[in-house]
Write an enzyme that holds these catalytic residues in place. Structure first.
Site, PDB file in Angstrom:
ATOM      1  N   ASN A 144       0.843  -1.201   0.000  1.00 49.71           N
ATOM      2  CA  ASN A 144       0.000   0.000   0.000  1.00 49.71           C
ATOM      3  C   ASN A 144       0.876   1.247   0.000  1.00 49.71           C
ATOM      4  O   ASN A 144       2.097   1.150  -0.030  1.00 49.71           O
ATOM      5  CB  ASN A 144      -0.952  -0.026   1.205  1.00 49.71           C
ATOM      6  CG  ASN A 144      -0.183  -0.115   2.497  1.00 49.71           C
ATOM      7  OD1 ASN A 144       0.565   0.783   2.857  1.00 49.71           O
ATOM      8  ND2 ASN A 144      -0.337  -1.241   3.195  1.00 49.71           N
ATOM      9  N   LYS A 154     -13.880   0.956  15.715  1.00 50.75           N
ATOM     10  CA  LYS A 154     -12.634   0.202  15.657  1.00 50.75           C
ATOM     11  C   LYS A 154     -11.956   0.201  17.036  1.00 50.75           C
ATOM     12  O   LYS A 154     -11.409  -0.802  17.474  1.00 50.75           O
ATOM     13  CB  LYS A 154     -11.703   0.868  14.634  1.00 50.75           C
ATOM     14  CG  LYS A 154     -10.959  -0.101  13.770  1.00 50.75           C
ATOM     15  CD  LYS A 154     -10.114   0.629  12.750  1.00 50.75           C
ATOM     16  CE  LYS A 154     -10.910   1.038  11.521  1.00 50.75           C
ATOM     17  NZ  LYS A 154     -10.073   1.727  10.528  1.00 50.75           N
ATOM     18  N   PHE A 198      -4.101   3.405  14.873  1.00 46.99           N
ATOM     19  CA  PHE A 198      -4.366   4.443  13.880  1.00 46.99           C
ATOM     20  C   PHE A 198      -5.473   3.950  12.967  1.00 46.99           C
ATOM     21  O   PHE A 198      -5.635   2.742  12.760  1.00 46.99           O
ATOM     22  CB  PHE A 198      -3.108   4.733  13.049  1.00 46.99           C
ATOM     23  CG  PHE A 198      -2.206   5.731  13.701  1.00 46.99           C
ATOM     24  CD1 PHE A 198      -1.461   5.387  14.815  1.00 46.99           C
ATOM     25  CD2 PHE A 198      -2.105   7.026  13.209  1.00 46.99           C
ATOM     26  CE1 PHE A 198      -0.640   6.308  15.437  1.00 46.99           C
ATOM     27  CE2 PHE A 198      -1.289   7.959  13.823  1.00 46.99           C
ATOM     28  CZ  PHE A 198      -0.547   7.601  14.937  1.00 46.99           C
ATOM     29  N   LYS A 240     -11.339  -3.363  19.025  1.00 50.04           N
ATOM     30  CA  LYS A 240      -9.985  -3.865  19.291  1.00 50.04           C
ATOM     31  C   LYS A 240      -9.547  -3.625  20.738  1.00 50.04           C
ATOM     32  O   LYS A 240      -8.393  -3.860  21.079  1.00 50.04           O
ATOM     33  CB  LYS A 240      -8.986  -3.211  18.324  1.00 50.04           C
ATOM     34  CG  LYS A 240      -9.213  -3.599  16.861  1.00 50.04           C
ATOM     35  CD  LYS A 240      -7.974  -3.383  16.024  1.00 50.04           C
ATOM     36  CE  LYS A 240      -8.270  -3.600  14.546  1.00 50.04           C
ATOM     37  NZ  LYS A 240      -7.059  -3.693  13.732  1.00 50.04           N
ATOM     38  N   ASP A 289      -4.187  -6.403   5.184  1.00 49.63           N
ATOM     39  CA  ASP A 289      -5.222  -7.253   5.788  1.00 49.63           C
ATOM     40  C   ASP A 289      -5.263  -8.627   5.118  1.00 49.63           C
ATOM     41  O   ASP A 289      -5.780  -9.582   5.673  1.00 49.63           O
ATOM     42  CB  ASP A 289      -6.595  -6.587   5.659  1.00 49.63           C
ATOM     43  CG  ASP A 289      -6.698  -5.344   6.541  1.00 49.63           C
ATOM     44  OD1 ASP A 289      -6.180  -5.384   7.672  1.00 49.63           O
ATOM     45  OD2 ASP A 289      -7.279  -4.337   6.095  1.00 49.63           O
ATOM     46  N   LYS A 300       8.245 -17.460 -11.038  1.00 55.54           N
ATOM     47  CA  LYS A 300       7.493 -16.303 -11.515  1.00 55.54           C
ATOM     48  C   LYS A 300       6.232 -16.763 -12.246  1.00 55.54           C
ATOM     49  O   LYS A 300       6.282 -17.669 -13.078  1.00 55.54           O
ATOM     50  CB  LYS A 300       8.392 -15.499 -12.460  1.00 55.54           C
ATOM     51  CG  LYS A 300       7.763 -14.212 -12.913  1.00 55.54           C
ATOM     52  CD  LYS A 300       8.646 -13.489 -13.921  1.00 55.54           C
ATOM     53  CE  LYS A 300       7.806 -12.429 -14.593  1.00 55.54           C
ATOM     54  NZ  LYS A 300       8.333 -12.010 -15.878  1.00 55.54           N
TER      55      LYS A 300
HETATM   56  N1  CTP Z   1      -3.396  -3.295  12.362  1.00 60.25           N
HETATM   57  C1  CTP Z   1      -2.600  -4.306  12.867  1.00 60.25           C
HETATM   58  N2  CTP Z   1      -2.545  -5.521  12.228  1.00 60.25           N
HETATM   59  C2  CTP Z   1      -3.268  -5.760  11.116  1.00 60.25           C
HETATM   60  C3  CTP Z   1      -4.088  -4.739  10.600  1.00 60.25           C
HETATM   61  C4  CTP Z   1      -4.119  -3.524  11.252  1.00 60.25           C
HETATM   62  O1  CTP Z   1      -1.922  -4.092  13.875  1.00 60.25           O
HETATM   63  N3  CTP Z   1      -3.187  -6.929  10.525  1.00 60.25           N
HETATM   64  C5  CTP Z   1      -3.464  -2.010  13.078  1.00 60.25           C
HETATM   65  C6  CTP Z   1      -2.937  -0.831  12.307  1.00 60.25           C
HETATM   66  O2  CTP Z   1      -1.563  -0.620  12.536  1.00 60.25           O
HETATM   67  C7  CTP Z   1      -3.796   0.301  12.839  1.00 60.25           C
HETATM   68  C8  CTP Z   1      -5.124  -0.366  13.105  1.00 60.25           C
HETATM   69  O3  CTP Z   1      -4.827  -1.726  13.322  1.00 60.25           O
HETATM   70  O4  CTP Z   1      -3.297   0.809  14.053  1.00 60.25           O
HETATM   71  C9  CTP Z   1      -6.061  -0.228  11.946  1.00 60.25           C
HETATM   72  O5  CTP Z   1      -7.178  -1.031  12.160  1.00 60.25           O
HETATM   73  P1  CTP Z   1      -7.873  -1.813  10.977  1.00 60.25           P
HETATM   74  O6  CTP Z   1      -9.094  -2.459  11.524  1.00 60.25           O
HETATM   75  O7  CTP Z   1      -6.928  -2.659  10.247  1.00 60.25           O
HETATM   76  O8  CTP Z   1      -8.242  -0.642  10.074  1.00 60.25           O
HETATM   77  P2  CTP Z   1      -8.617  -0.765   8.622  1.00 60.25           P
HETATM   78  O9  CTP Z   1      -7.814  -1.795   7.918  1.00 60.25           O
HETATM   79  O10 CTP Z   1      -8.528   0.637   8.135  1.00 60.25           O
HETATM   80  O11 CTP Z   1     -10.127  -1.254   8.787  1.00 60.25           O
HETATM   81  P3  CTP Z   1     -11.063  -1.880   7.710  1.00 60.25           P
HETATM   82  O12 CTP Z   1     -10.243  -2.877   6.959  1.00 60.25           O
HETATM   83  O13 CTP Z   1     -12.108  -2.496   8.577  1.00 60.25           O
HETATM   84  O14 CTP Z   1     -11.517  -0.725   6.913  1.00 60.25           O
END
Ligand code: CTP
Length: 268
Positions: free
Chosen positions: A74, A202, A188, A206, A143, A153
């Site tokens: 990303n 969120k 964040f 969490k 995610d 490849k």
């Molecule tokens: N985070 C984490 N580990 C992951 C994903 C996210 O520690 N595998 C942490 C990020 O560093 C951030 C927070 O979780 O502090 C973000 O939450 P998240 O639910 O992942 O937010 P989004 O991905 O933006 O949510 P969504 O996919 O539900 O839109």
């Protein structure tokens, strides 16, 4: 001369190793001006209100391999997390920065652990977790990862293609679900719509003490910028901060954390 100065309680921004004016190589080169500035900042730049605290900060993106030449990632540059690491170190904390791949310089006075994938980041954070006081999770962790990493490849063909993806581990979610007494968890949240509402949810889901929400839709906020516009959300309510350099935002977040952790029963 350095020994005499040290005996007289001068602090020394040590010279570095390199090619010297006299033509030989060794210790004696002037440290880089940036390093001297950082040393000065570390020494006299802030009150040490985080002394004795261990802070783990995640930063940057993760890369999820697909085959030997490709990965999913990303736009995160790591600037917010690195700014938080520098600010926390300046205030006397022991800082471990768990960083995904970025183009940024390792901050001085910080232990930087380099990782690539979400799984690596998870392992690195969990290793550090037991004696940590404060977690600031600024990384944009993927995610999803490709379900299968191909050894060779992947070759194109004329048809379209679809990727099978699997969920990665939620690092912050795992910490929240296994809270230890004394831990302070700050996450964040980056959203394109319903920023505050989604971020509040969120935080609760969490089990976080704090979530720092930013909108990707505002100028001067988000990926790659040097400034940020954020709202700090805690159980006390929301506090929107005016646009400011990421380093200043980091200090404001730390101010709130110091205040909240100073009052027993305000968190965890
Ligand atoms: N985070 C984490 N580990 C992951 C994903 C996210 O520690 N595998 C942490 C990020 O560093 C951030 C927070 O979780 O502090 C973000 O939450 P998240 O639910 O992942 O937010 P989004 O991905 O933006 O949510 P969504 O996919 O539900 O839109």
């Amino acid at each position: 001369n350095l020994a005499v100065l040290k005996k007289r309680h001068f602090l020394v921004a040590e010279p570095v190793t390199g090619e010297l004016a006299c033509g030989s190589t060794g210790i004696g080169k002037m440290a880089e001006p940036e390093d001297i500035l950082e040393f000065t900042d570390q020494t006299i730049g802030a009150g040490k209100d985080l002394r004795g605290k261990k802070i783990v900060i995640t930063a940057g993106p993760t890369q999820e391999a697909l085959d030997p030449v490709r990965f999913l990632t990303n736009h995160s540059t790591g600037k917010m997390g690195y700014a938080a690491a520098r600010a926390a170190a300046r205030r006397g904390a022991e800082v471990v920065l768990v960083s995904g791949p970025t183009a940024l310089r390792e901050p001085a006075f910080v232990r930087t652990v380099h990782v690539v994938s979400a799984e690596d980041m998870y392992q690195a954070v969990m290793r550090e977790a037991p004696d940590t006081d404060i977690f600031i999770m600024a990384a944009a962790v993927a995610d999803y990862r490709p379900s299968q990493v191909e050894k060779e490849k992947i070759k194109k063909n004329d048809a379209g293609a679809a990727l099978a993806l699997s969920r990665t581990k939620d690092i912050l979610g795992t910490l929240g679900a296994n809270r230890q007494p004394g831990w302070f968890l700050c996450g964040f949240s980056m959203e394109t719509e319903h920023v505050l509402e989604n971020s509040r949810k969120k935080r609760e889901k969490k089990h976080l003490d704090m979530i720092v929400a930013n909108s990707l839709r505002m100028a001067g906020a988000g990926f790659g910028t040097d400034t940020n516009i954020v709202t700090i959300i805690t159980e006390e309510g929301d506090e929107e901060l005016p646009a400011a350099p990421k380093e200043e935002i980091a200090d404001q977040i730390l101010n709130r954390i110091v205040r909240m952790t100073a009052v027993p029963g305000m968190h965890s």
